[in-house]
Structure formats: C-alpha cells, structure tokens
Design a protein around this motif. Structure first.
Motif, PDB file in Angstrom:
ATOM      1  N   TYR B  10       0.833  -1.196   0.000  1.00  0.00           N
ATOM      2  CA  TYR B  10       0.000   0.000   0.000  1.00  0.00           C
ATOM      3  C   TYR B  10       0.864   1.239   0.000  1.00  0.00           C
ATOM      4  CZ  TYR B  10      -3.652   3.335   0.865  1.00  0.00           C
ATOM      5  OH  TYR B  10      -4.495   4.398   0.724  1.00  0.00           O
ATOM      6  N   CYS B  41      -2.825  -3.713  -4.141  1.00  0.00           N
ATOM      7  CA  CYS B  41      -1.741  -2.786  -4.481  1.00  0.00           C
ATOM      8  C   CYS B  41      -2.343  -1.734  -5.389  1.00  0.00           C
ATOM      9  CB  CYS B  41      -0.592  -3.524  -5.182  1.00  0.00           C
ATOM     10  SG  CYS B  41       0.778  -2.421  -5.606  1.00  0.00           S
ATOM     11  N   THR B  63       1.838  -6.991   4.864  1.00  0.00           N
ATOM     12  CA  THR B  63       1.606  -5.744   4.151  1.00  0.00           C
ATOM     13  C   THR B  63       2.886  -4.932   4.142  1.00  0.00           C
ATOM     14  OG1 THR B  63      -0.743  -5.638   4.655  1.00  0.00           O
ATOM     15  CG2 THR B  63       0.356  -3.554   4.151  1.00  0.00           C
TER      16      THR B  63
END
Lengths: 650, 374
Positions: B10, B41, B63
C-alpha cells in the motif's frame, strides 16, 4: 538488584534544606526499591567506618551516595567501596549539597530537586558495570625542549637529581639568546662567561652522562600521558660528529662555499661548514646543506680532507633520523624572539641603513660579532648620535598589547655601553612608558638620566615617530614633527614567543594565550604547569622574562618533575575509557583525528578503529563524534546517561 | 492446492518509487507470485478498500506499507491494514521515518496550504480557494481527506512489526526481505530488515583517510576525485551516519550519500549524529588569539556552505527524529485520545537511544482536521 542510597546530612549543610524522611518515602517508588541509610558526615572517619560496615552487612549490588560534589569526596567513597570489597565503579554520587541545598531557598523545592537527582542516580547506577584500573610504573625521566637559560638549568638540575634527561635544541648550539650577548643587565656581566659554567657542566660535568643533548633536533610527535610519554624526535644531520670533533676549525678554513650567517644577524659571512659564531658550544661546526657545493652536484671533500681528527669526524652522507624516547614529563623552554619591527611602519627596519633591532645591536656589541664589538655605522664611522626607540610593537593594540618588561632595562644598558665606548655620542631614548622594576634595574636607568649627552623623550603613539633619511644622507627621527638627527637607530621591539611555539602547541595540545605564549595552568598558583598534565613551562616561552626569572622558572619545572615522578612510583590508569564496538565500526576513520590524546589508531587489516586504553583519557569526544554509534564510553554509556535523565525528568 | 499467503503493498503519502523498486525485482516477481498472493496494491491492482474491509482480521500475511501519513485517509488505511495483516512492514523511508513529506513539519498546515494553493507564483487561483475537509459548492458539499497537523511515520499511528529502509529500498534488499519472510525465520519484532548492520562506508570502496575538513563544498562546484572519500573532499556525504545495505550506488556514481537508509542501529537520530560528527572534524584553522566572536565568525563562514540543514540532515528521518519538526505551532493541538488502540505507539525501544526518553510522539492534528474519534 539491591541498591543502597547513603544520604549524608553534612551536619546542617544538607539536612537544613533537604528532608531525609521525604527521600526515604520517595525511594519506595524508585526502581528496585533501594534502602536508604541516613548518615552525618560520611566523609568523617566515623562516617566512613559506618559506611563501610553498612556496605559489608547489607552487601548492595549498587551504591548511591547523596552528599557533596564528587570533586570533594568521590575518591574517598570509592576507597570505602574498595575497602568493603566492592568494585568502586558501582558507586554513583549525587551532589545534593552544592547543586541543591546551597543554592535552593525553599526546603520543599530543594527536597523535590534532591529526590529527582537521586532517582536519576539510581536509574543510572543500575546500569553501571564494574571496571578495573590498570597499573603502570611511571618513567622518571624528562624531555626538555630548548637549551636556553631555562632549559639548561632544568636539564642540569634534573640530571643532578639522578634523572635521565633528553635535551632537544633546534639550533646547533646551546645557551639560547643571551649567549650571543656581550654584557647583560642589570650588572653588566659578560653573558658567555656567566653561562659558561652552566654550559660546561651540561656538556662535560659529573652529571653530563645523564643528559642526552640533541642539537639541530625537533620534537615531531608525542603520544601518551603524564608519567608515560613517547616522544619522537627528528635529528637533522650536522654532518660533524659532536663526539669526535675538537673544534679546530680546519674544515671551515678549507670550505669553498660562503653565505651570510643568520646566527650573527646576517651581519657577517660564514662558510658552508662553520661554527654558528665564535666561542659557540658545543664547540663544533655544522654544515649548511643547501650552501655546500655538493648540493650543486660538485664532488667536494675539502672539509673532510682538512679534518686532522680522521675520516670519521665529518660524515657527508649523514641523513635525517627520527628517534623515539620514553619520558615521564616534558619541560617546554622554547624561549622567545623579537617582534619583526619591519611590521611597524615608519621605523625603517630593513629599508634604511643603520637601523637595527635590539638583537642585531647586541651582536654589534659582542666581541665575537660582525664588528668585533665596535659600534659603527654602515660606512664604518662612529655615530655622533644614536636614537633608541622603546615600545616598538609593544603596548600597542595594533601590534602586541602587552609590555615586554625587559626592553627598558637593556635599552639603558645600551645607553651605558654606547656612552662607555663613545662618550661624546648624543643618545636619545624615545619611549612610551618606562619600566625599570626591582632592586637592581634603577642603576642603569639613573646613569642614563644623569648622562648629560642623553635625552629621554616620551611619545604617545608609535605613529607619532618616523625614521627617515635626511637630504644630507643622515638618518633622522621625527617625533611629533620635531626632527632630530641620528646616525644609528636601535629599535626595541616586543618580545614574542620563539618561532615554532605554534606547532609545538598543536603537537602537545598545550594551550596558548592570545599573544601566542604558552598558557599557564594558573597564572599565579600554577605558573610552571601547562594546561596538559606532565607538560611544564619554563622561561620566555610563557611570557617575556629576563634570565633570572627564566632560571627560576626552569627550577620550578624541575620541582614539579621531581615531586611527581619518583622512580618506581605506580600510577593507576582510570578505566573510564572509550572502546570501539568492532561489530558496528565501518572504518570511516572519522574518530582518529578528533582524539586529543592520539589514542585512536586505525587497523587497516580489519578496517576498524581501535582505542588504546592506556592513552585514552575517557573524554568522550570520539563517542560523540562517531556517526555510527560504534564507540562506547565506559561509565558514560548512552544507556546510563539516558537512564539518569529519565530518572531526573520522571 | 493450499491458498497462498496474501501480500498487500500500500502507498500512503508517497511518490510511487517504492512500487517501482518492487517492480524492479524483474523476473523474481514470478517467484514472489509463486509464493504469495499479491492481492492489494492500488498502483497495480484494482482491489478496493471495501474488499479489504471484507476480509477477516489477520487475513493478510504481509503488508508492505510505504509512504508517510499525511491525511486522515492515510491513517485510516494504516489502521485498516494493521488490523487485517499479520505482519505490517514500514516499507521505505517515508513509512519508516517520514522522509520528504515530513519536511512539511517545519511549517504549519495553514502555511503549507497557503504556499501550495494561494501564494505560489505559478498558480492561477483568484478566489484563493484552499482545499479543506469539507467544501461547500453550489452543487453540494464535497469531501477531501483532511490533512493531519503533522506528518507521521507509520509507527506513530499503528504498531509496526518490521522496518525496511531506503528511498526506495534497493531491489536486491526487497528480495532479501521477501526471502526472510517466506523462510519464517524472522528476527525480533521491531527489527530493521533488508539492510546491513554497519554504515554506508562499509559498502563504499573509496579510500578513507583520517578526517579534517577544511571547507564544505557542493557537488556542482567541482568534479570529485572518484577514488577518495567524498566527505574528505568536502562534500557533505551522509554515508558515515547512514545504515549500510544499499551497496553505495550514489558514491559509486561520484555523488555523496544523501542518507536514505537512515541511522544505523544504536544511533537514535541520524541528523544529530551527522552534525556531531561534522562538528568534530571541521577544521576552522588556528584559533589561537582569536576572540570568541571571531571564532564564531569562522564557524559561521564555514557553515555558510550548507544551505539547508533540515533538507540535508533530516531529509529521510525528520518525523522519527528527536527534533520532530518545528515546535510550538499554534495551529496544532494534541490529539486525544491517540490514534490507534487507545495508545500512540512510539518507535520500538530497540531502535537506539530512545530508551529513557520514550515520549508520546507528535500525533497532533490541525484544528481544521478535527479530532479523529476512535
């Protein structure tokens, strides 16, 4: 972890302001809940005994003493720790007297401050580690730099006391400045005659065997510390063996090359191989390599062939060497020089004939000097009038702010010597102030004042004076616009540190004052000690002074050396040092140059820095400088300091 | 076939460089894909926030969160991904220390917006419109995520498991991180991974000598000797105070290190370490006889060659530094209660000298953004 807090009432000094009951109460919330022991005067004999007994019975892991300044009694309490079988570095002191009780009005506020400081100490002491002191035997020997009056006196006196001395002198001779003078103030003694017994003892006396004299030598590097210095000394080639030369001068007579002699104020010629001046000691010539025709490619052996003492006296192949000596103390006696009066506009030094500074005139007065002691002008005639200008570049914010203190005395000596040789010569002293202190200086001063051919004129600023050439070719001095003829002008410039003081200062990290003289540890209490322990000061390198004071200063430095470094004495090395964490050092080499003690070296094999714990003083400079956080300061680790801050701020 | 562990990448306040660094894995991407299910993404995939919200907590294995926290939306996504991820990695210098976005902490939000939207000479904004959380328009209200009073790094909002430094992280180190995670042999929580343990000097093969710097110089002034240490040549190379692991590509290209890997372990504040180091080797010449004013003048003249202290020393770490930013902004108010889990998480205590000075980090929001309720 068991922590003991020992709270000293210090009579009423601390008890009046800080409530021990409140400290006991607060300690319950400190980490590890330390026990608190309230004592009166822990530093007293009874207090120390009770402190030690408590340590033995309670057996704490860490100890906090809340009392006075650690400068007062940290050593005392560390000794108590040792006596009780504990490592002394597991102690942390809190200064609740000077920093809290004495400076805080309100007892409530003082108590709160003390609790915070003690909590900080508890936080810190938990992280303290036992450290071991290293023991090292001191070296009682000394290095003396400069073989003028102060340095010679120091070297000889140390040798007489049985110490070995390395005496390093930059010039090819000993005796300093005054050995080149004819007569000295205040008693008009012949300088070389006065110094000769001292110089003779130094070279050939009963104790001379303990003095290693190195002329034409310079200190190039010093590592170590008080009691254990390692000095590297560069020995320049003399090309003449001091041991074998008898000083006959046959080599100089045979030498084909000539130059002006700097040791004779460049007022006479010398050969490439020659004596510094007549009567010089050690009585041996030296070769000026750049002047010798061999430096121009000629294969000359005239000097070597002329030597009656054999082929080994002169060694034309001799090269520079660097020798290493271990010594316990260093005496700086590098002396003084004269301010270059060419920097003072209007004085004419270097641009007008017959203008001399005091050193040049001393050589003119000397029977071994360029005129064999005759006072004469450049055209060979006796001067009908002489001007002596005092305070040239002294007491002058544009040049040197201080009074050099000796110039008036030698100026009136000049007056006497000129009058004695040339009774009809008119002498005019131009002075800003007059300084003739002490019980002896007045004699020469009074003689000058009473001399009917002498006139004293006061000026305000050096710019009020100008030396110039009159139309008839004679020199003249204008003072406030009033013109006086002068066939000879003698300038008395400020006394300044000898050349090289700056590089020695950098080498040894010895501070200098704003005028460039070495700074005393304390101008009155400790005027023979420099700012670095084990480095002492003697003579005019610490300020303008006459021969009497220089000799006394030499003896004072000897006193420090003898008192401090007795043979066999053991000194303990503080274990509070820095250490490189090799798993974090990336070899950037930033720390090397920041160490004031040259204690950090670089291991090129491992690509890591290393701290020599014996040389390290634990100052922490490298710890702060290391950008990788790879250097730990023992006893002052980041974690310890942070814990202390956290305790205080909580 | 068992389901592959889920990987999310992210971006918050970031430039996209971290994603490019991931793409620079080239054919190794296939190996990543073989082992992990890259399922979120925003730069590359069309997965939506609501898809993430629909996942059970802890459903995402890893993540990689890049970017600083500039807006309320950034914080909201950080919290969401924290909740859904078993391992949350602060990926790249923005997430780790605030990086370039955090340099805005030297100004107030109002000043920042005024400069960006009103006073900038290249703007044409006669009505002096400044974006705000909610703006009323004739057609109705429009909403934008409000700015935080201060730019935060990820750990100032949520609990972070690992840190990966770099602006962006070097691709070979990203692969190391992935391998480490896949191996399951993970270092202690809070560790910085995908890097070395020394400083860039260890990666840099220039010849190092003892240092005494007589003048600072800048890259445009001269062509540096390609074999000698750049710092010794007067360039302000941050390599001495920067974690190793990048392979020193900048100094290999004759450019000074700008410090993107942040401070090595054991150094809590990269900028302060650099300042202390430079202060120790600045050679202002012989000061004997100089007055204090004259010495200060020499230091000032020496430092005049450094045009931007913050941009030089804190380019990558301002948000996580002791300095933090400009203090005393009247526009910001402390956030209470703190952002996540009722507690502002400070960077882990293992990260150098923050022990003992653990403080509630600056979780200030500007008044205009209001307080974020839990």
């Amino acid at each position: 972890m068991k922590i003991g807090i020992y709270f000293c009432n210090c009579g009423s000094n601390i008890a009046d302001k800080i409530s021990s009951a409140a400290v006991i109460e607060a300690a319950r919330s400190f980490p590890d809940q330390p026990f608190v022991n309230i004592l009166d005067f822990i530093c007293s004999e009874d207090g120390r005994l009770r402190f030690e007994e408590s340590l033995k019975s309670e057996q704490p892991d860490r100890v906090v003493v809340a009392a006075c300044s650690p400068r007062d009694h940290e050593a005392t309490f560390r000794r108590c720790m040792t006596a009780a079988g504990m490592n002394p570095y597991l102690l942390q002191m809190v200064n609740i007297r000077e920093q809290v009780a004495w400076v805080t009005e309100d007892p409530q506020v003082a108590t709160d401050k003390a609790i915070r400081a003690i909590r900080g100490a508890v936080g810190r002491v938990r992280l303290q580690q036992p450290l071991e002191r290293k023991q090292l035997e001191v070296c009682p020997d000394a290095l003396v730099i400069g073989a003028g009056p102060a340095g010679m006196k120091a070297a000889l006196s140390l040798a007489e006391a049985g110490r070995s001395v390395v005496l390093v002198e930059r010039t090819p001779f000993i005796g300093g400045l005054p050995v080149r003078f004819e007569e000295l103030f205040p008693a008009l003694e012949c300088a070389p005659c006065m110094l000769e017994p001292l110089m003779g003892d130094l070279l050939h006396g009963d104790c001379a065997g303990r003095i290693e004299l190195m002329t034409m030598a310079e200190l190039v590097e010093v590592t170590g510390f008080y009691g254990n210095f390692i000095a590297k000394i560069r020995q320049k080639p003399r090309q003449v063996s001091l041991h074998d030369c008898i000083g006959c001068g046959e080599c100089a007579a045979a030498c084909p090359a000539t130059t002006m002699n700097g040791f004779n104020s460049s007022a006479s010629e010398r050969k490439a191989i020659d004596f510094a001046f007549a009567g010089v000691l050690p009585n041996a010539p030296f070769l000026l390599e750049g002047v010798c025709v061999r430096s121009k490619g000629e294969d000359c052996r005239a000097c070597k062939d002329a030597c009656p003492m054999g082929a080994d006296v002169i060694n034309l192949e001799e090269v520079e060497t660097v020798v290493e000596r271990r010594i316990g103390s260093i005496i700086l006696a590098t002396g003084a020089g004269l301010y270059d009066a060419a920097h003072v506009p209007g004085m004419g030094l270097g641009s007008l004939p017959d203008v001399y500074d005091a050193l040049q005139f001393e050589r003119m007065l000397s029977s071994t000097g360029p005129t064999s002691g005759e006072i004469m002008t450049a055209n060979g005639s006796a001067p009908a009038s002489v001007a002596i200008i005092h305070c040239v570049g002294s007491l002058d914010e544009d040049h040197n702010p201080y009074c050099s203190g000796i110039c008036c005395q030698y100026a009136f000596k000049f007056n006497h010597l000129i009058s004695a040789k040339l009774p009809d010569t008119i002498i005019t002293h131009y002075h800003r102030e007059l300084t003739v202190p002490g019980k002896e200086a007045h004699t020469l001063f009074q003689q000058a004042v009473q001399n009917t051919n002498t006139c004293l004129k006061r000026y305000e600023r050096i710019t009020d004076l100008a030396v110039s050439l009159a139309d008839d070719g004679r020199l003249q001095v204008s003072a406030h616009g009033e013109l006086e003829p002068a066939d000879l002008v003698i300038l008395c410039p400020a006394v300044i540190p000898a050349a090289g003081a700056d590089s020695l200062s950098a080498l040894l990290d010895v501070s200098r004052d704003s005028s460039g003289f070495f700074r005393e540890l304390h101008g009155r209490l400790d005027a023979a000690q420099s700012t670095i322990k084990g480095v002492y000061l003697a003579g005019a390198c610490q300020g303008p002074m006459d021969i009497q004071k220089a000799m006394l200063a030499g003896m004072a430095s000897v006193g420090h050396t003898l008192a401090g470094l007795q043979p066999g004495r053991i000194i303990e090395i503080e274990p509070i040092t820095a250490e490189v964490d090799e798993t974090r050092c990336a070899g950037c080499r930033l720390c090397i140059s920041v160490c004031p003690y040259h204690a950090i070296t670089f291991d090129t094999e491992q690509n890591r820095s290393r701290v020599n714990a014996v040389l390290c003083h634990g100052c922490g400079t490298c710890v702060t400088a290391c950008p990788a956080g790879a250097i730990n300061g023992h006893h002052f680790t980041n974690a310890q300091i942070m814990a202390e801050i956290e305790g205080v701020l909580k | 076939m068992p389901e592959k562990p889920k990987l999310a990448i992210y971006w918050a306040a970031s430039c996209g460089g971290c994603e490019i660094a991931v793409v620079n894995l080239h054919e190794k991407l296939l190996e990543v894909d073989a082992a992990l299910d890259l399922m979120f993404c925003p730069c590359l995939l069309d997965t939506k926030k609501k898809d993430i919200e629909a996942l059970p907590d802890g459903a995402i294995a890893v993540t990689l969160f890049n970017g600083a926290l500039r807006t309320e939306e950034n914080v909201e996504m950080a919290r969401l991904l924290r909740r859904k991820s078993r391992i949350l990695v602060a990926f790249g210098s923005c997430a780790k220390g605030g990086c370039i976005p955090a340099l805005a902490n030297f100004t107030t939000t109002d000043e920042l917006l005024a400069t960006l939207y009103r006073d900038n000479p290249s703007l044409d904004n006669p009505e002096a419109l400044i974006p705000a959380g909610t703006t009323s328009m004739p057609e109705g209200d429009i909403h934008l995520p409000a700015l935080l009073g201060r730019v935060l790094h990820l750990a100032q909002a949520v609990e972070v498991d690992y840190y990966v430094p770099g602006c962006p992280p070097e691709s070979h180190q990203i692969w190391n991180v992935i391998e480490t995670i896949l191996s399951g042999d993970l270092p202690p929580k809070g560790s910085t991974i995908g890097c070395g343990t020394l400083t860039v000097c260890d990666d840099c093969d220039r010849t190092k000598e003892d240092k005494r710097i007589t003048a600072f110089r800048r890259s445009y002034e001269f062509y540096p000797d390609p074999t000698a240490c750049l710092l010794e040549q007067g360039l302000l190379c941050m390599g001495i105070a920067t974690r190793s692991g990048c392979g020193a590509p900048c100094t290999k290209a004759n450019m000074p290190c700008s410090g993107c890997y942040g401070a090595p372990d054991g150094v809590s504040d990269q900028g302060a370490a650099m300042v202390a180091a430079l202060g120790s080797v600045m050679d202002i010449g012989d000061t004997a006889g100089l007055s204090e004013e004259a010495i200060a003048g020499r230091v000032d003249a020496f430092l005049a060659a450094v045009p931007d202290y913050a941009g030089l020393f804190y380019k990558y770490t301002l948000a996580s530094s002791t300095l933090g930013g400009r203090v005393g902004s009247s526009k910001s108010t402390p956030l209470s209660p703190p952002l996540s889990g009722g507690k502002c998480s400070a960077p882990p205590l293992t990260r150098g000298g923050r022990e003992g000075l653990t403080q509630v980090p600056d979780c200030n929001l500007s008044k205009q953004s209001g307080e974020i309720a839990e």
